[in-house]
Design an enzyme around this catalytic site. Structure first.
Site, PDB file in Angstrom:
ATOM      1  N   SER A 133       0.863  -1.193   0.000  1.00  0.00           N
ATOM      2  CA  SER A 133       0.000   0.000   0.000  1.00  0.00           C
ATOM      3  C   SER A 133       0.891   1.232   0.000  1.00  0.00           C
ATOM      4  O   SER A 133       2.079   1.151   0.305  1.00  0.00           O
ATOM      5  CB  SER A 133      -0.858   0.025   1.261  1.00  0.00           C
ATOM      6  OG  SER A 133      -0.071   0.419   2.383  1.00  0.00           O
ATOM      7  N   ASP A 134       0.315   2.375  -0.316  1.00  0.00           N
ATOM      8  CA  ASP A 134       1.045   3.615  -0.059  1.00  0.00           C
ATOM      9  C   ASP A 134       0.968   3.885   1.451  1.00  0.00           C
ATOM     10  O   ASP A 134       0.286   3.181   2.199  1.00  0.00           O
ATOM     11  CB  ASP A 134       0.494   4.765  -0.911  1.00  0.00           C
ATOM     12  CG  ASP A 134       1.540   5.861  -1.090  1.00  0.00           C
ATOM     13  OD1 ASP A 134       2.515   5.894  -0.312  1.00  0.00           O
ATOM     14  OD2 ASP A 134       1.394   6.693  -2.003  1.00  0.00           O
ATOM     15  N   TYR A 135       1.667   4.907   1.855  1.00  0.00           N
ATOM     16  CA  TYR A 135       1.855   5.274   3.269  1.00  0.00           C
ATOM     17  C   TYR A 135       0.510   5.441   4.001  1.00  0.00           C
ATOM     18  O   TYR A 135      -0.219   6.388   3.726  1.00  0.00           O
ATOM     19  CB  TYR A 135       2.596   6.602   3.269  1.00  0.00           C
ATOM     20  CG  TYR A 135       3.429   6.960   4.471  1.00  0.00           C
ATOM     21  CD1 TYR A 135       4.802   6.811   4.444  1.00  0.00           C
ATOM     22  CD2 TYR A 135       2.842   7.492   5.605  1.00  0.00           C
ATOM     23  CE1 TYR A 135       5.575   7.184   5.525  1.00  0.00           C
ATOM     24  CE2 TYR A 135       3.613   7.859   6.691  1.00  0.00           C
ATOM     25  CZ  TYR A 135       4.983   7.705   6.643  1.00  0.00           C
ATOM     26  OH  TYR A 135       5.758   8.079   7.711  1.00  0.00           O
ATOM     27  N   ALA A 166      -2.176   4.036   3.577  1.00  0.00           N
ATOM     28  CA  ALA A 166      -3.342   4.055   2.679  1.00  0.00           C
ATOM     29  C   ALA A 166      -4.429   3.079   3.121  1.00  0.00           C
ATOM     30  O   ALA A 166      -5.606   3.299   2.838  1.00  0.00           O
ATOM     31  CB  ALA A 166      -2.922   3.757   1.239  1.00  0.00           C
TER      32      ALA A 166
END
Ligand code: NOJ
Length: 770
Positions: A294-296, A298
């Protein structure tokens, strides 16, 4: 095969294929054997793992400062020892990485190595131009080389995973992250995606100087409404497939090891929990075999998107096909409970764990967890003179000459120069967005670069002339980390007078202006994309002196340069050029290198034209190119044309294009066409030209873009020299997604266009039947 070749050609092709297929078959067999070995290993390991240890592999944490959000992980040391962490990012350096790897190798029950990632975006220690600048080189060899050097430096400092390339198509210059991608075109973006993945990963990720790429942000992040960071994305499937998805697909085809999910929604569902995106499309349709992180935070952010509490969104993400949770620890804290409650299955956890372990296997971490931890390489491979030389070369290829009236450039290496502007004697802003390990103190300022190149033959009269901006609330935002923008305490008038004094004493003015480092990149959307007012006032006053005015422009996005285009003598766009900034700028200003870069994102005349891109649709009431008129698709107050179109860029020399010559004008089925133009260097300097091929499909079952880039060739020509440039066109170049999302071509008329940029082409028409 049969489908593509006539019988006669098949006879010729079969023996050729046999020769080519043998080694290919061998490679396939080797890959299969290697995969089988990996399965045996991973099965064996997983059979010993507890549920907690499996979930631990899905947890990616950051150590040290918060990178791109307010959350920093706590209790990392204990969690590593417990086997509750699969990977770490945010640290680099052999000593540091070794200490952390030791925690896992010496204390965790199963001694599973950690994977070490970092935002190595446009170089690790040696910083290259921001990706938008790199893309302006139109040179896949150089782009790949930049990734290779970054991989070599990153592995020399203990890393094995980089959060790059970013392949998001962007057509809105207000979005600060347009700086991190390759512009607006899906075909061109796909070439860059492939080059970057190959550069990072090399022929085998087990190699000591290879890292695993992480393709981001999947998907469509560049389509944020109003160019506002983290905003909603909503687009038709046809637009997704045709214009936004191709670079991600190209990265899969190039063998990218990992993907990062984006923050935005896709068709109403956050990408991080979107099963259609992460499983149906990425894995089932495209055949992606790696893992998705995932992104940070997210996963957690799906709560704010309105999808439920942390346990619900974590389960949703896992079931959608997300394998690793960056920073937020939703997986770590809730998946076991969800398993007990039947909200996720053991198979779903196992699948994600397997993918993470397979990545570690492919990187060779099970063979040697300390693989990238060779202290000697920190001195031999990082920020070396050789890397800097390569960077200087790559950097000068990224510059785009936007204007050059009366051959103001190149400058002579004699006389006097007024060197003015807040970016002229500045090291910090040379590097641009995303420089985690790069040190600005090691970068070459424009002033220093000019001195290095011209020696003492030219008198430099320097004055800062203006601050980056005088707007205090803007300054506050730009200074999100201390010292990003330093403001001269002198009043604006005094600064300006100093610049005017310098101009008075000089033959030519070189104004180094534009955006500072923190004006573009993540969380740096702008609603006004002019050069900030304080600098513009300086430019206006300097223009009034009547001296030739050269603008060296720093920018992380296309800017609105209508005034500058009218009043400056020359504009050289240098983006954020990186460590070798000043040297490369001086090479070009003084003609040691003739610029050949071309923009990959359209420069609007006004922010009101955004989104603006060359491959738009015709509409039912098209603008006629002659200026606004009633009941046409245009504005009352401005033309539809951009200031600088996609593919545009000048040279110190000039190039003449002949007519497009075709090998045939009427084709059938899978025939191939050759389109040729003769390009002549009609000026006085040797130079390079990017010859671009576009195709229009004026009649189809759906409304097509007015034209689409299909190929390009970069050539070098001596003064007076001519070269024939040929492109082979097959039905592959005619394909598009129809309303059933079938990728195919339709027979009819096509317009072949070859030229120096997307607006200036020579055309020829063909008929192609099925
Ligand atoms: C958020 C950014 O969107 C992404 O590009 C980056 O890789 C991560 N943070 C990690 O820093």
């Amino acid at each position: 095969m049969k489908k593509y070749f006539s019988n006669r050609i098949i006879i010729k092709v079969i023996p050729l294929c046999a020769v080519v297929l043998l080694p290919f078959n061998k490679v396939l067999a080797q890959t299969k054997a290697e995969d089988a070995k990996m399965s045996v290993f991973v099965n064996g390991l997983m059979s010993k793992m507890t549920v907690d240890e499996k979930i631990g592999q899905l947890n990616l944490v950051t150590i040290g400062a918060a990178t791109t959000g307010s959350v920093v992980n706590k209790g990392v040391e204990d969690n590593i020892k417990k086997g509750a962490i699969g990977g770490v990012f945010g640290i680099w350096g052999v000593d540091q990485v070794k200490q952390v790897q030791d925690l896992a190798m010496k204390n965790s029950r199963l001694h599973i190595p950690l994977i070490f990632g970092l935002d190595v975006i446009h170089g690790h220690r040696t910083i290259f131009p921001i990706p938008l600048g790199l893309s302006a080189t139109w040179d896949m060899g150089l782009i790949k080389q930049s990734a290779q050097i970054a991989a070599k430096e990153a592995t020399a400092e203990g890393l094995n995973w980089v959060f790059s390339p970013m392949v998001d198509i962007a057509r809105d210059a207000r979005w600060g992250r347009i700086s991190e991608g390759s512009g607006e075109d899906p075909w061109y973006g796909s070439q860059v995606a492939k080059a970057m993945v190959q550069g990072y990963q090399g022929s085998n990720m087990k190699n000591a100087d290879a890292v695993m790429a992480c393709v981001k942000h999947f998907a469509l992040y560049g389509g944020a409404e109003a160019g506002r960071e983290y905003n909603t994305v909503d687009m038709s499937r046809i637009r997704m497939y045709q214009d936004y998805l191709p670079p991600y697909k190209a990265a899969v085809d190039a063998g990218a090891g990992s993907f990062m999910s984006s923050f935005n929604t896709v068709d109403g569902v956050p990408a991080t929990g979107n099963r259609w995106l992460l499983t149906d499309l990425l894995r089932n349709q495209w055949g992606f075999k790696g893992f998705v992180v995932s992104d940070y935070t997210a996963v957690n952010e799906m709560e704010a998107h309105g999808l439920g509490d942390l346990q619900t969104v974590s389960a949703l993400a896992l079931k959608a096909g997300l394998d690793m949770d960056m920073v937020g620890e939703g997986f770590l804290l809730t998946l076991k409970k969800s398993l007990a409650q039947g909200k996720v299955t053991q198979q779903q956890i196992d699948l994600a764990c397997r993918r993470v372990l397979e990545a570690k296997y492919k990187l060779g971490l099970f063979d040697n967890p300390y693989k990238s931890l060779n202290a000697a390489r920190e001195t031999t491979d990082v920020l070396t003179a050789e890397n800097r030389t390569e960077a200087r070369n790559i950097t000068k290829h990224s510059f785009v000459l936007l204007k050059n009236s009366a051959q103001t450039l190149p400058l002579k290496k004699t006389g006097s120069i007024a060197l003015v502007g807040p970016l002229a004697d500045n090291q910090r802003d040379m590097l641009g967005t995303w420089v985690i390990a790069g040190e600005w103190q090691k970068s070459i300022s424009v002033m220093q670069g000019i001195k290095n190149v011209i020696g003492s033959g030219v008198t430099i009269n320097y004055a800062k002339g203006a601050n980056i901006t005088e707007d205090s609330s803007f300054i506050k935002r730009l200074n999100f980390a201390p010292g990003m923008v330093s403001i001269d305490p002198k009043p604006a008038d005094e600064l300006l007078n100093e610049a005017l004094e310098a101009a008075k004493k000089s033959d030519v003015i070189v104004a180094v202006v534009g955006e500072s480092q923190s004006m573009s990149g993540e969380s740096s959307s702008r609603s006004d994309i002019d050069i900030p007012e304080s600098q513009k006032n300086m430019l206006k006053a300097l223009a009034k002196t009547g001296k030739p005015l050269v603008i060296v422009l720093f920018n992380g996005r296309p800017l609105t340069l209508t005034w500058e285009d009218k009043h400056a003598s020359a504009i050289l766009d240098v983006w954020a050029p990186g460590t070798e900034a000043g040297n490369a700028v001086a090479d070009v200003l003084f003609g040691d290198y003739n610029p050949a870069g071309k923009i990959t994102a359209t420069f609007p005349r006004s922010v009101g034209q955004i989104p603006i891109y060359y491959n738009h649709k015709n509409t039912g009431r098209p603008y006629d190119g002659k200026g606004p008129s009633k009941f046409k698709s245009n504005y009352l107050d401005i033309s539809n044309d951009p200031l600088y179109p996609f593919g545009y860029g000048l040279s110190y020399t000039t190039f003449g294009y002949g007519d497009v010559k075709l090998s045939k004008t009427s084709l059938k089925g899978n025939e191939a066409l050759t389109a040729t133009v003769t390009v002549t260097n009609t000026g006085k300097y040797a130079g390079e030209e990017v010859v671009q091929l576009y195709i229009s499909d004026p009649v189809a079952s759906i409304s097509r873009s007015v034209k689409e880039l299909k190929n390009f060739k970069k050539i070098s020509l001596q003064p007076g020299e001519q070269k024939e440039v040929s492109f082979t066109i097959t039905p592959e170049e005619l394909k598009f997604y129809n309303s059933q999302l079938k990728y195919d071509w339709e027979p009819g008329k096509f317009i072949i266009q070859i030229g120096t940029n997307s607006s200036d082409t020579h055309t020829a028409t063909i008929q192609w039947d099925k």
